[in-house]
Design an enzyme around this catalytic site. Structure first.
Site, short mmCIF file in Angstrom:
data_model
loop_
_atom_site.label_atom_id
_atom_site.label_comp_id
_atom_site.label_asym_id
_atom_site.label_seq_id
_atom_site.Cartn_x
_atom_site.Cartn_y
_atom_site.Cartn_z
N HIS A 97 64.81 48.38 14.69
CA HIS A 97 64.94 48.79 16.09
C HIS A 97 64.58 50.26 16.37
O HIS A 97 65.35 51.01 16.96
CB HIS A 97 66.36 48.53 16.57
CG HIS A 97 66.55 47.13 17.11
ND1 HIS A 97 65.82 46.63 18.17
CD2 HIS A 97 67.38 46.14 16.72
CE1 HIS A 97 66.20 45.38 18.40
NE2 HIS A 97 67.14 45.05 17.53
N HIS A 130 63.94 35.39 11.95
CA HIS A 130 64.70 36.41 12.67
C HIS A 130 66.00 35.89 13.25
O HIS A 130 67.07 36.47 13.06
CB HIS A 130 63.86 37.02 13.80
CG HIS A 130 64.60 38.08 14.55
ND1 HIS A 130 64.88 39.32 14.00
CD2 HIS A 130 65.17 38.09 15.78
CE1 HIS A 130 65.58 40.03 14.86
NE2 HIS A 130 65.76 39.31 15.95
N ASP A 147 62.01 48.65 20.08
CA ASP A 147 63.03 48.65 21.15
C ASP A 147 64.31 49.32 20.68
O ASP A 147 64.59 49.46 19.51
CB ASP A 147 63.34 47.24 21.66
CG ASP A 147 62.31 46.73 22.65
OD1 ASP A 147 61.61 47.56 23.26
OD2 ASP A 147 62.20 45.50 22.83
N ARG A 148 65.12 49.72 21.67
CA ARG A 148 66.40 50.42 21.45
C ARG A 148 66.17 51.83 20.93
O ARG A 148 66.36 52.80 21.63
CB ARG A 148 67.31 49.64 20.48
CG ARG A 148 67.63 48.23 20.88
CD ARG A 148 68.67 48.20 21.97
NE ARG A 148 69.22 46.86 22.12
CZ ARG A 148 70.01 46.49 23.11
NH1 ARG A 148 70.31 47.34 24.06
NH2 ARG A 148 70.48 45.27 23.17
N ASP A 169 66.68 43.92 11.16
CA ASP A 169 66.31 44.73 12.32
C ASP A 169 66.33 46.22 11.97
O ASP A 169 67.28 46.71 11.36
CB ASP A 169 67.31 44.53 13.46
CG ASP A 169 67.46 43.08 13.89
OD1 ASP A 169 67.39 42.18 13.03
OD2 ASP A 169 67.69 42.85 15.09
N ASN A 202 62.81 38.58 18.34
CA ASN A 202 62.87 38.35 19.79
C ASN A 202 62.51 39.61 20.58
O ASN A 202 62.20 39.52 21.78
CB ASN A 202 64.26 37.85 20.21
CG ASN A 202 65.35 38.88 20.02
OD1 ASN A 202 65.54 39.39 18.91
ND2 ASN A 202 66.08 39.20 21.07
N HIS A 203 62.50 40.79 19.93
CA HIS A 203 62.09 42.02 20.61
C HIS A 203 60.60 42.31 20.47
O HIS A 203 60.14 43.29 21.06
CB HIS A 203 62.93 43.21 20.14
CG HIS A 203 64.24 43.31 20.85
ND1 HIS A 203 64.42 44.08 21.97
CD2 HIS A 203 65.42 42.69 20.61
CE1 HIS A 203 65.68 43.95 22.39
NE2 HIS A 203 66.30 43.12 21.58
N ASP A 212 62.24 42.50 15.01
CA ASP A 212 62.91 43.55 15.76
C ASP A 212 62.68 44.93 15.14
O ASP A 212 63.61 45.69 14.87
CB ASP A 212 64.41 43.27 15.92
CG ASP A 212 64.70 42.26 17.02
OD1 ASP A 212 63.75 41.60 17.48
OD2 ASP A 212 65.87 42.14 17.43
N ARG A 264 74.88 35.15 23.70
CA ARG A 264 73.90 36.06 24.28
C ARG A 264 73.48 35.65 25.69
O ARG A 264 72.89 36.45 26.41
CB ARG A 264 72.63 36.08 23.42
CG ARG A 264 72.85 36.57 22.02
CD ARG A 264 71.57 36.43 21.21
NE ARG A 264 71.82 36.78 19.82
CZ ARG A 264 71.71 38.01 19.34
NH1 ARG A 264 71.36 38.99 20.12
NH2 ARG A 264 71.95 38.25 18.05
N HIS A 321 68.92 39.67 13.45
CA HIS A 321 69.21 39.42 14.86
C HIS A 321 70.58 39.90 15.33
O HIS A 321 70.81 40.01 16.53
CB HIS A 321 69.05 37.92 15.11
CG HIS A 321 68.96 37.48 16.54
ND1 HIS A 321 68.25 38.17 17.51
CD2 HIS A 321 69.48 36.39 17.17
CE1 HIS A 321 68.33 37.51 18.66
NE2 HIS A 321 69.07 36.44 18.48
#
Length: 542
Positions: A268, A395, A298-299, A266, A327-328, A295, A444, A471
């Site tokens: 991000h 991921h 995002d963030r 990730d 997943n993002h 990923d 989660r 992840h």
């Protein structure tokens, strides 16, 4: 690797395999709310103070451990459960946090902060409808709480927008790739005359082509805080897409003699850390591949810069740059964690629609295979039918049922589809390893957790040497788990500017040997994570 910010090892030391950030809490199910002595209360209060200090220092794993000790001494105090929920939220353990917040409500049904904590967890796992009921409860308990009232209003607006978007979706409507090509052909997306940044060249047919020179200029343009013209952004996205759609859901990457592959976890939206990372890995060449394991967005608040840079390399080097879906790379996550807002702010509504569709074209996993005999094996090493090492790079992780084969993964229909919360695609993007055998609930609140026995059975069935997944934050940047059959790699150092973790990547050669590299965070301009998140959601992580 001569850069001083990078360290490496040919084999992971035992301490590199950090434990999961927080284990499930049996006390959620088994604690009896019986009598608590004054001595227990006093000791629990002291431990809570230590836990609060750990939380304030962003040592959330330690905070969880200490809040757990306080709960064991005095489960009658709802604040301990609520505080542990807050710490687990920071660790993205929203399923555990939901349980803690619910326990706090059970202990004290009028504890407004517990309802608020649970509502924010529901928002984080993209279940805004469930968040509304808890926000309403907070407002009923604290009518003058204008902050929560505004969050309730924002969440209700978000739900209405989601419902509206679903209502206007038309079956058979042109997908965004076709629509953008149409707009370009109609002359509706030309490069602005005032644009003075790097220029895309055109080929003999008049179509734009990607070059190393452009990518270098684009990176400098981004570092200066500037945006590309919308037309260039579209060309990069469409150029990358033209290669993604030709790949299967499981990509085969065979490493010939002299070729290496760096697996990146990730990132991000942490653009400046990505640039540092690329300086360590090197860019794609005939002898070197990059595999970004989901990923990318995002963030972090430079997700556009990250994804356009990665897509530009995919366009230029389609057989040396590989990108798995995370997943993002999904609509519900982008809506919650900032990418949708950032894409619309920088390049407009149609650009976000284009990204949302192209994310569905990303492969779901990559099988990285050695082509030369392994230099190191043991009696437990699992090899391919040809006697070679190979790695399943995905991921999230493995499946909620046994018996899934590589061919099953290869045949998953993905284009135009969102992951959802069950099925093979959801499992690939969402699941996590656990230390206990078997399968368990996800910390989660989405997906499942799989144990070392599940991993061993799957690797043995499919002739896979080990799984490489991302992840999850790991303090050392990577962690070797499940008796060496599952490695987590995470490449966003000091995640969301507060976790303090290292980043890492893994290099694999033609013999299937792995080498691990770690690196520290890089300074960036003064912009907070999730700056483009809508409805005040940015405050939930900070």
């Amino acid at each position: 690797m001569s850069d001083s910010s990078s360290t490496s090892s040919s084999a992971p030391p035992s301490q590199a395999s950090t434990a999961l950030s927080s284990l499930p809490s049996p006390e959620i199910q088994t604690l009896s709310l019986g009598d608590v002595t004054d001595e227990d209360r006093t000791q629990a209060a002291k431990i809570k103070t230590q836990a609060n200090q750990a939380f304030a220092s962003h040592n959330f794993v330690e905070a969880v451990r200490l809040y757990t000790q306080a709960i064991e001494l005095n489960p009658l105090d709802a604040t301990y459960w609520c505080n542990r929920a807050a710490a687990r939220t920071k660790l993205e353990e929203y399923g555990f946090a939901l349980s803690d917040a619910s326990k706090a409500i059970e202990v004290d049904p009028k504890y407004a902060k517990a309802f608020y904590r649970r509502a924010t967890c529901y928002l984080q796992i993209a279940k805004p409808q469930l968040a509304v009921a808890d926000f309403k409860k907070v407002v009923a308990l604290e009518p003058r709480n204008t902050v929560v009232q505004s969050q309730l209003t924002a969440t209700q607006k978000l739900i209405r927008r989601i419902e509206f978007e679903k209502a206007i979706e038309v079956e058979g409507e042109k997908n965004p790739v076709e629509r953008c090509h149409e707009i370009i052909a109609e002359g509706g997306c030309e490069v602005e005359k005032a644009y003075a940044g790097p220029q895309l060249n055109t080929g003999d047919d008049g179509a734009y082509v990607m070059t190393e020179e452009f990518i270098k200029g684009m990176i400098e343009w981004f570092k200066a805080g500037k945006n590309l013209p919308r037309r260039y952004a579209w060309e990069i996205i469409l150029g990358a897409c033209s290669h993604f759609v030709k790949e299967e859901s499981l990509v085969n990457l065979d490493l010939q003699e002299g070729v290496t592959c760096d697996v990146i976890g990730d990132v991000h939206g942490q653009f400046y850390d990505l640039l540092n990372l690329y300086s360590l890995t090197g860019t794609p060449t005939e002898k070197h591949c990059l595999l970004m394991n989901g990923d990318l967005v995002d963030r972090g608040s430079w997700s556009i810069e990250v994804i356009l840079t990665a897509f530009a390399y995919k366009w230029l080097y389609p057989t040396r740059m590989f990108i798995n879906r995370g997943n993002h790379e999904a609509k519900d996550m982008n809506r919650t964690y900032g990418f949708e807002g950032e894409a619309k702010h920088k390049h407009g509504e149609q650009t976000y629609k284009l990204f949302a569709h192209v994310f569905t074209t990303l492969p779901l996993a990559t099988l990285v295979s050695a082509t030369k005999a392994p230099t190191k094996t043991s009696t437990t090493t699992i090899l391919s039918p040809e006697g070679l090492k190979r790695y399943f790079v995905v991921h999230g992780g493995l499946f909620s049922k046994d018996g899934v084969t590589l061919d099953d993964v290869r045949k998953i229909p993905r284009i135009g589809r969102q992951p959802g919360q069950d099925g093979l695609m959801s499992d690939l993007l969402w699941t996590d390893p656990q230390t206990l055998p078997g399968r368990g609930p996800s910390k989660r609140g989405v997906g499942i957790a799989f144990g070392p026995d599940v991993t061993k059975r799957w690797c043995s069935l499919n002739g896979v040497t080990s799984i490489i997944r991302s992840h999850e934050v790991r303090q050392d940047g990577y962690a070797v788990e499940h008796d060496g059959l599952c490695t987590t790699v995470f490449s966003a150092p000091n995640y969301v500017d507060q976790v303090g973790n290292k980043g890492a990547f893994i290099r694999i050669n033609a013999e299937g040997d792995q080498k691990y590299f770690q690196f520290e965070a890089t300074p960036h301009p003064p912009m907070k994570p999730m700056a483009y998140a809508q409805g005040g959601l940015a405050s939930l992580m900070m």
